[in-house]
Scaffold this active site. Structure first.
Site, PDB file in Angstrom:
ATOM      1  N   GLU A   1      38.504  45.936  41.114  1.00 32.79           N
ATOM      2  CA  GLU A   1      37.129  45.441  41.104  1.00 32.79           C
ATOM      3  C   GLU A   1      36.411  45.990  39.872  1.00 32.79           C
ATOM      4  O   GLU A   1      36.558  47.161  39.531  1.00 32.79           O
ATOM      5  CB  GLU A   1      36.413  45.883  42.383  1.00 32.79           C
ATOM      6  CG  GLU A   1      35.001  45.345  42.518  1.00 32.79           C
ATOM      7  CD  GLU A   1      34.315  45.870  43.762  1.00 32.79           C
ATOM      8  OE1 GLU A   1      33.382  45.196  44.247  1.00 32.79           O
ATOM      9  OE2 GLU A   1      34.693  46.954  44.254  1.00 32.79           O
TER      10      GLU A   1
ATOM     11  N   LYS B   1      33.869  37.523  48.917  1.00 31.73           N
ATOM     12  CA  LYS B   1      33.800  38.674  49.817  1.00 31.73           C
ATOM     13  C   LYS B   1      32.974  38.340  51.051  1.00 31.73           C
ATOM     14  O   LYS B   1      31.846  37.843  50.954  1.00 31.73           O
ATOM     15  CB  LYS B   1      33.194  39.864  49.073  1.00 31.73           C
ATOM     16  CG  LYS B   1      33.213  41.169  49.839  1.00 31.73           C
ATOM     17  CD  LYS B   1      32.695  42.300  48.955  1.00 31.73           C
ATOM     18  CE  LYS B   1      32.740  43.630  49.676  1.00 31.73           C
ATOM     19  NZ  LYS B   1      32.207  44.725  48.836  1.00 31.73           N
TER      20      LYS B   1
ATOM     21  N   CYS C   1      36.992  45.900  48.065  1.00 25.09           N
ATOM     22  CA  CYS C   1      36.338  47.188  48.283  1.00 25.09           C
ATOM     23  C   CYS C   1      36.189  47.516  49.767  1.00 25.09           C
ATOM     24  O   CYS C   1      37.170  47.644  50.488  1.00 25.09           O
ATOM     25  CB  CYS C   1      34.990  47.189  47.556  1.00 25.09           C
ATOM     26  SG  CYS C   1      34.216  48.820  47.439  1.00 25.09           S
TER      27      CYS C   1
END
Length: 492
Positions: free
Chosen positions: A260, A320, A369
């Site tokens: 990321e 996400k 994440c």
């Protein structure tokens, strides 16, 4: 002085659990914290006092366990130190309500039933943190043993929730052996926890290969957040990523995962950068998986993952689903106090609408994440056909604190729960490749730079934990209610 002893025991309970977690890593303390909390309840009159004792224990626990929130809010969020401390304590107070409820419910039963009730109530409420309104399933008890693969064999059956219950139950049983006049309840709890763990381990399905091994590389360029925010450093950041990509290809990688925030460019909105990624994938004959902000002001922005195949074709992106509170969005209940994110660079993102598997030669599930802490996301991806799990993260916010180790431990739990290989690319560490038994076959620590390359085996099949969801949370909740009913009948 005697009246302060329950409070000291409660504080010691919260601290013991926090120090057992990855970070401090004093694992045996996981077996001590339940007894300390039970002893605190034994020495208090119950009722509101039990609620407050549990809340106090929870606050102490979370202040210690997520102490890394303080530098994130102060250094990167720009908050005054006093305000950052307030954020940490406020967060601990909210999360500590689960401890408070567990302690209060446990206090409603007699001592012999408490040995059974605390593990059930605590685990049911702890697992509930994955849902609204908290949405923060960080640091479950099972993460304490994430670096001990020999202890993880039961995860495919009952997941981290079940193994966490066994750990808390074992601690409760040990307390009963020392504290209660009759040792029978303690022996019974210990025997049940051990027996169920062994049984779940024995019946747990093994990993089922679905095809030929795939050479996967994860990159860790080690770029700091300060570099990302300085345009003068962008060329050097990009140079590291291209160099590591070439190195991975030279070592035989077929798939390369960039972490990321690896480069400060938009894949969907900057044609020159997009063309270079596509040309590199074609030239090296590999698949590149990368992270980028995507979208627009009108449709909303997403934190996304893209995949570019060796033919230069870009597949569907993954947006996400689980956003970071106060990092990528401000929860509705906090908007009266905060109007923007508390950390620099990120603001109001739009969550994705559904899971999207990425084609890396095999179907791959993606977690960006913080998403990796949500077991149900990995389970859903496996049910949808994922044969490999991947995660891209930027843990640069946390430096050398406990957070990277806590975060990585939960990725290991996902691999074992689903019986999938998992590849984790972290900007500054910890990057790791984990097999379906929880063994780390390659690892880069925080602060290291480089590329990991390992052969991973695509796997098929759906474990009981992935197929039926967090079913042990329901078992624990029903058992807690049943024990409360029995305790009330005995008192009546």
């Amino acid at each position: 002085m005697r009246r302060f002893i329950p409070w000291l025991l409660a504080a010691a309970s919260g601290a013991a659990f926090a120090l057992a977690l990855p970070g401090a890593g004093w694992r045996p303390l996981i077996l001590i914290f339940p007894g300390l909390l039970l002893e605190a309840l034994e020495r208090s009159p119950g009722g509101r006092r039990a609620l407050l004792l549990g809340w106090f224990a929870g606050i102490v626990h979370w202040v210690i366990a997520v102490n890394w929130v303080l530098p994130v809010m102060h250094h990167y969020g720009g908050l005054p130190l006093a305000a950052a401390i307030g954020c940490l304590v406020g967060m601990a107070a909210i999360l500590g309500t689960c401890w408070a409820a567990a302690a209060w419910l446990t206090s409603l039963a007699g001592s012999r039933l408490r040995v059974w009730l605390l593990p059930c109530a605590f685990i049911a409420l702890d697992a509930w943190r994955q849902f609204w309104p908290l949405g923060f399933p960080w640091n479950p008890p099972a993460s304490v043993v994430a670096d001990a693969p020999a202890l993880l064999g039961s995860l495919p059956v009952w997941g981290a929730t079940g193994l966490g219950w066994a750990l808390v139950a074992s601690g409760s049983g040990l307390w009963a052996l020392v504290r209660l006049p009759s040792r029978r309840p303690g022996l019974a709890v210990l025997a049940t926890a051990l027996g169920l763990t062994v049984a779940a381990t024995l019946v747990a399905p093994a990993a089922r290969p679905a095809g030929a091994p795939l050479a996967v590389a994860v990159l860790q360029p080690g770029s700091s957040l300060e570099e990302k925010w300085d345009p003068n450093e962008w060329m050097e950041m990009e140079r590291r990523v291209w160099a590591l990509t070439d190195e991975a290809a030279a070592r035989g990688a077929q798939v390369v995962l960039w972490p990321e925030s690896a480069v400060p460019f938009r894949f969907d909105a900057e044609p020159d950068y997009r063309a270079r990624v596509i040309d590199t994938a074609r030239r090296l004959g590999l698949t590149i998986v990368l992270n980028s902000v995507a979208g627009s002001a009108t449709e909303g922005y997403a934190n996304s993952a893209f995949v570019v195949g060796p033919d230069g074709q870009a597949g569907p992106r993954y947006d996400k689903l689980r956003l970071v509170p106060f990092g990528e969005f401000v929860p509705w209940w906090a908007r009266l106090a905060f109007s923007d994110a508390l950390v620099r660079e990120v603001g109001t993102f739009k969550p994705g609408a559904r899971t999207v598997l990425l084609d890396v030669g095999v179907p791959a599930g993606m977690a960006i994440c913080y998403e990796v802490v949500f077991a149900e996301l990995a389970a859903r991806e496996v049910r949808d056909g994922a044969q490999l799990l991947t995660t891209l993260t930027n843990d640069g916010w946390y430096g050398y604190s406990w957070a990277p180790r806590q975060h990585c431990a939960q990725a290991v739990l996902r691999a074992v729960e689903t019986r999938r290989w998992l590849a984790r690319a972290a900007l500054t560490g910890i990057s790791v490749i984990v097999d379906p038994a929880g063994r780390e076959v390659a690892r880069l620590e925080v602060g290291d730079n480089g590329a990991l390359v390992a052969e991973v085996v695509p796997c098929r099949g759906v474990t009981p934990r992935a197929r039926f969801g967090d079913w042990w949370m329901a078992v624990a909740a029903v058992a807690a209610l049943a024990l409360l009913a029995v305790g009330r009948r005995q008192r009546g």
